[in-house]
Design a protein around this motif. Structure first.
Motif, short mmCIF file in Angstrom:
data_model
loop_
_atom_site.label_atom_id
_atom_site.label_comp_id
_atom_site.label_asym_id
_atom_site.label_seq_id
_atom_site.Cartn_x
_atom_site.Cartn_y
_atom_site.Cartn_z
N GLU A 134 -6.29 -9.16 2.85
CA GLU A 134 -7.02 -8.15 2.07
C GLU A 134 -8.17 -8.77 1.28
OE1 GLU A 134 -3.47 -6.36 3.40
OE2 GLU A 134 -3.58 -8.12 2.15
N ASN A 171 -2.67 -9.48 9.34
CA ASN A 171 -2.21 -8.78 8.15
C ASN A 171 -0.69 -8.70 8.16
OD1 ASN A 171 -2.32 -7.31 5.79
ND2 ASN A 171 -2.76 -5.38 6.78
N VAL A 172 -0.09 -8.92 7.01
CA VAL A 172 1.34 -8.69 6.82
C VAL A 172 1.50 -7.73 5.65
CG1 VAL A 172 2.08 -10.93 7.74
CG2 VAL A 172 1.61 -10.70 5.31
N ASN A 173 2.54 -6.94 5.69
CA ASN A 173 2.77 -5.96 4.64
C ASN A 173 3.39 -6.65 3.43
OD1 ASN A 173 3.11 -3.61 3.22
ND2 ASN A 173 4.86 -2.91 4.38
N GLU A 174 2.72 -6.52 2.28
CA GLU A 174 3.28 -7.03 1.03
C GLU A 174 3.98 -5.89 0.31
OE1 GLU A 174 -0.30 -9.98 1.37
OE2 GLU A 174 -0.36 -7.84 1.31
N ASP A 229 -0.11 -1.39 -4.55
CA ASP A 229 0.20 -2.13 -3.34
C ASP A 229 -1.07 -2.85 -2.92
OD1 ASP A 229 0.86 -2.97 -0.68
OD2 ASP A 229 2.35 -1.38 -0.59
N ASP A 281 -1.83 -3.93 -0.02
CA ASP A 281 -2.20 -3.66 1.36
C ASP A 281 -3.26 -2.57 1.46
OD1 ASP A 281 -0.34 -5.45 2.69
OD2 ASP A 281 1.21 -4.15 1.88
N ASP A 282 -4.20 -2.80 2.40
CA ASP A 282 -5.22 -1.79 2.67
C ASP A 282 -4.56 -0.49 3.14
OD1 ASP A 282 -7.22 -3.61 2.12
OD2 ASP A 282 -7.57 -4.14 4.22
N GLN A 312 -2.55 1.71 1.93
CA GLN A 312 -1.16 2.08 1.64
C GLN A 312 -1.07 2.68 0.25
OE1 GLN A 312 1.99 -0.65 2.35
NE2 GLN A 312 1.57 -0.74 4.53
N PRO A 344 2.10 3.71 -1.85
CA PRO A 344 3.56 3.80 -1.92
C PRO A 344 4.03 5.08 -2.63
CG PRO A 344 2.79 1.67 -2.70
CD PRO A 344 1.59 2.54 -2.54
N ASP A 398 7.05 1.65 0.41
CA ASP A 398 6.02 1.70 1.45
C ASP A 398 6.75 1.61 2.79
OD1 ASP A 398 6.44 -1.01 2.11
OD2 ASP A 398 4.56 -1.70 1.29
N ASP A 437 7.68 -0.68 4.74
CA ASP A 437 8.60 -1.78 4.96
C ASP A 437 9.44 -2.19 3.76
OD1 ASP A 437 7.76 -2.16 7.65
OD2 ASP A 437 6.03 -3.31 6.96
#
Length: 170
Positions: A22, A56-59, A94, A96-97, A99, A101, A142, A144
């Motif tokens: 990000e 990209n990984v989901n944080e 969050d 992440d782009d 997202q 939550p 979110d 995950d």
């Protein structure tokens, strides 16, 4: 830069020691140019590029204060008084782009409390009518991750002011 470590491995070292998807602008890949040469008298060299794609990984989402600063070990609580309107606000975010939550509220929430969400903010409002204590679960979620916290609450008696002593002035 590329540095050789104590085990003779070569490590890619960035200015901040992190590569955050990000946080990257433009291309989300790193191109490393490698030059190799032999030790012959008539030395030959060759260059080639290694392209490292940043995935990209989901944080996990996280709780914040009103300034957007992450709160670690968040322990929210409500202290309210009977017949006195209560108001508060919760914030989360969050990294992440794209997202946003969701806030999930458990059924143990006291009946007098209303929670309305808009984006990553929730307004808490209500006027309690009886003394009570307890807790209920708040979860930001979110695709995950679920990040739960217990919201403790206490409703105190609201005692009217009273005259403790009175001395006439004669």
């Amino acid at each position: 830069t590329i540095q050789k470590d104590s085990d003779s491995n070569y490590d890619l070292v960035t200015n901040s020691n992190t590569i955050d998807y990000e946080g990257l602008s433009g291309s989300r890949e790193i191109i490393v140019k490698i030059t190799v040469s032999d030790d012959n008298i008539d030395s030959k060299t060759s260059d080639f590029d290694v392209v490292i794609g940043i995935t990209n990984v989901n944080e996990a989402p996280y709780w914040t204060n009103s300034n957007g600063v992450e709160i670690t070990n968040y322990q929210p609580s409500i202290v309210a008084d009977i017949e006195i309107p209560f108001q508060s606000v919760l914030y989360w975010d969050d990294k992440d782009d794209d997202q946003n939550p969701d806030l999930i509220v458990s059924d143990q929430k006291p009946g007098w409390l209303t929670i309305n969400t808009t984006g990553t903010t929730a307004s808490l409002e209500g006027t309690p009518s009886a003394v009570e204590t307890g807790s209920f679960l708040l979860t930001i979620s979110d695709p995950d991750f679920d990040v739960p916290v217990d919201m403790n609450f206490e409703v105190r008696p609201n005692q009217r002011p009273y005259l403790q002593s009175f001395l006439p002035n004669h």
